[in-house]
Each structure stands twice: as structure tokens, then as C-alpha cells.
Design a protein around this motif. Structure first.
Motif, short mmCIF file in Angstrom:
data_model
loop_
_atom_site.label_atom_id
_atom_site.label_comp_id
_atom_site.label_asym_id
_atom_site.label_seq_id
_atom_site.Cartn_x
_atom_site.Cartn_y
_atom_site.Cartn_z
N SER A 133 0.87 -1.11 -0.05
CA SER A 133 0.08 -0.06 -0.03
C SER A 133 0.69 1.05 0.00
O SER A 133 1.76 1.41 0.93
N ILE A 134 0.75 2.14 -0.89
CA ILE A 134 1.47 3.23 -1.16
C ILE A 134 0.39 4.44 -1.18
O ILE A 134 -0.17 4.59 -2.31
N ASP A 135 0.37 5.37 -0.38
CA ASP A 135 -0.51 6.39 -0.52
C ASP A 135 -2.10 5.89 -0.59
O ASP A 135 -2.84 6.44 -1.20
N GLY A 136 -2.24 4.69 0.18
CA GLY A 136 -3.64 4.35 0.17
C GLY A 136 -4.10 3.46 -0.99
O GLY A 136 -5.05 2.90 -1.01
N LYS A 137 -3.04 3.20 -2.02
CA LYS A 137 -3.34 2.31 -3.07
C LYS A 137 -2.39 1.29 -3.05
O LYS A 137 -1.37 1.39 -2.94
N GLN A 138 -3.14 0.02 -3.53
CA GLN A 138 -2.39 -1.32 -3.65
C GLN A 138 -1.45 -1.10 -4.67
O GLN A 138 -2.02 -0.97 -6.01
N LYS A 139 -0.18 -1.11 -4.74
CA LYS A 139 0.66 -1.32 -5.75
C LYS A 139 1.38 -2.55 -5.88
O LYS A 139 2.03 -3.08 -5.01
N LYS A 140 1.46 -3.23 -7.11
CA LYS A 140 2.12 -4.56 -7.39
C LYS A 140 3.56 -4.08 -7.65
O LYS A 140 3.91 -3.13 -8.73
N LEU A 141 4.52 -4.81 -7.07
CA LEU A 141 5.96 -4.26 -7.30
C LEU A 141 6.77 -5.35 -7.75
O LEU A 141 7.83 -5.17 -8.24
N GLY A 142 6.30 -6.52 -8.11
CA GLY A 142 7.14 -7.50 -8.70
C GLY A 142 6.70 -8.81 -8.31
O GLY A 142 6.16 -9.35 -7.48
N TYR A 143 7.21 -9.84 -8.94
CA TYR A 143 7.02 -11.26 -9.03
C TYR A 143 8.31 -12.14 -8.95
O TYR A 143 9.38 -11.69 -9.64
N PHE A 144 8.73 -13.05 -8.02
CA PHE A 144 9.87 -13.48 -7.50
C PHE A 144 9.61 -15.01 -7.47
O PHE A 144 8.78 -15.49 -6.92
N GLU A 145 10.96 -15.62 -7.95
CA GLU A 145 10.70 -17.12 -7.92
C GLU A 145 11.40 -17.52 -6.44
O GLU A 145 10.87 -18.38 -5.80
N ASN A 146 12.24 -16.69 -5.93
CA ASN A 146 12.76 -16.75 -4.95
C ASN A 146 12.15 -16.02 -3.58
O ASN A 146 12.17 -14.85 -3.77
N LEU A 147 11.60 -16.50 -2.60
CA LEU A 147 10.86 -16.00 -1.49
C LEU A 147 11.59 -14.84 -0.80
O LEU A 147 11.07 -13.83 -0.55
N LYS A 148 12.92 -15.21 -0.36
CA LYS A 148 13.94 -14.29 0.31
C LYS A 148 13.93 -13.07 -0.57
O LYS A 148 14.12 -11.89 -0.09
N ASP A 149 14.06 -12.95 -2.17
CA ASP A 149 14.27 -11.77 -2.71
C ASP A 149 12.97 -11.02 -2.67
O ASP A 149 12.97 -9.79 -2.57
N ALA A 150 11.63 -11.64 -2.72
CA ALA A 150 10.43 -10.76 -2.46
C ALA A 150 10.50 -10.04 -1.18
O ALA A 150 10.08 -9.04 -1.09
N GLU A 151 10.90 -10.83 -0.07
CA GLU A 151 10.87 -10.16 1.28
C GLU A 151 11.94 -9.17 1.29
O GLU A 151 11.53 -7.90 2.01
N ILE A 152 12.92 -9.22 0.78
CA ILE A 152 14.07 -7.97 0.65
C ILE A 152 13.49 -6.88 0.07
O ILE A 152 13.60 -5.82 0.57
N LEU A 153 12.71 -6.92 -1.08
CA LEU A 153 12.29 -5.86 -1.78
C LEU A 153 10.95 -5.16 -1.10
O LEU A 153 11.05 -4.14 -0.88
N VAL A 154 10.33 -6.05 -0.42
CA VAL A 154 8.89 -5.46 0.21
C VAL A 154 9.40 -4.95 1.57
O VAL A 154 8.86 -3.61 1.54
N LYS A 155 10.27 -5.44 2.18
CA LYS A 155 10.86 -4.71 3.35
C LYS A 155 11.60 -3.03 3.16
O LYS A 155 11.35 -2.05 3.75
#
Length: 169
Positions: A133-155
């Protein structure tokens, strides 16, 4: 039973007349009713809303709002518990908020299967999806094969966009 808005009825002066504050709790200074014994901790836990409430003059008030009003003399429309613990009503754990920033500080959903806030399995893509959620709107930031890479980006993105309201779990 409804919950009254403290800022519509109760004043800071009145709260200081009837309560003492210590470590996130209010204690009765005077006996105002059958359950308000002098020196006793005020309030009760309400299972339906999962907050601590205090009854004053026949109305129930959210304890954290009374505590904020007691200390600051005014009430913002929304208060946020910094540590996301609804029962930690220490004044240093309460801050003014709004609907968006209050949502940023929400705990991870119990339904989240990835156990990482903002990351879920996308069946069609067969990858981990990152959403924030960015400024009250849900934004898709990407897709990852590796869960750890997804975690690093979202944090990283949560800290960048949510700032002091960033809550990773």
C-alpha cells in the motif's frame, strides 16, 4: 453497547480530576460508581473490539484515547499504537495517525501463507508476488521465484514509503 468519543464529552481537566496515570493505565482518584474504587485500576477488556475500555458516567471510552487526551489535552481523529499492541497504552506508545498510516502499522494477517507481510503466492504466475500500500493504493511491485528476494524488496519499499509507520509483521 456503543463506544463514546471522548473528545465530545470528556475534558483533560475532568480526566485529571478523576484519574492518575501510571505505566499505560489510569487509576481512579475518586469513587464515581460501584466499580470505581479509589486507587483501583480503571477499565476492562472488551473481547468484541479487543481494546481496553473505561466506563465514565455510563458511557464506555477507549482507554488509549483517554490516556492521550489526559496527556495532550486534545484528540486526533485516529491514534496509532506504535508497537501494534492494542493493550500497550503507555503514552510513549501512542501517536496521532490517519487511516492510511494506521493501516501501514497493521500486523501481518493470520491468513498470510508466506509469513511475510505484503508477499503472497500468485497461482497464475507461479511466483511470489509483492504488493504494498502506497498512499492508500495497492501497488504490485513484482514477481519472484525466490521468497527471500520478495522479502528483501517488500521490506525495503515499506521502509521507504511507510517511514516511521513501517511494520514488517
Amino acid at each position: 453497547m456503543g463506544i463514546a468519543m471522548a473528545d465530545q464529552i470528556i475534558s483533560q481537566d475532568y480526566l485529571k480530576q478523576i484519574f492518575d496515570y501510571k505505566d499505560g493505565n489510569l487509576y481512579w482518584k475518586i469513587k464515581t460508581g460501584a466499580r470505581s474504587l479509589k486507587g483501583a485500576k480503571a477499565g476492562y477488556f472488551d473481547k468484541s473490539c479487543k481494546y481496553s475500555l473505561i466506563r465514565i458516567k455510563g458511557k464506555s471510552y477507549l482507554t488509549h484515547r483517554l490516556i492521550y487526551l489526559y496527556h495532550h489535552g486534545f484528540l486526533p481523529k485516529i491514534l496509532d499504537h506504535i508497537d501494534a499492541n492494542k493493550l500497550n497504552n503507555k503514552i510513549e506508545n501512542l501517536r496521532p495517525s490517519n487511516l492510511i498510516t494506521n493501516g501501514y502499522n497493521a500486523k501481518i494477517s493470520k491468513r498470510n501463507k508466506s509469513r511475510i507481510k505484503g508477499v503472497y503466492w500468485h497461482n497464475l504466475m507461479k511466483k511470489w508476488a509483492v504488493q504494498l500500500s502506497i498512499d492508500g493504493k495497492q501497488k504490485k511491485l513484482g514477481y519472484f521465484e525466490n521468497l527471500k528476494d520478495a522479502e528483501i524488496l517488500v521490506k525495503k519499499m515499506r521502509e521507504q514509503h511507510h517511514k516511521e509507520f513501517a511494520n514488517h509483521g
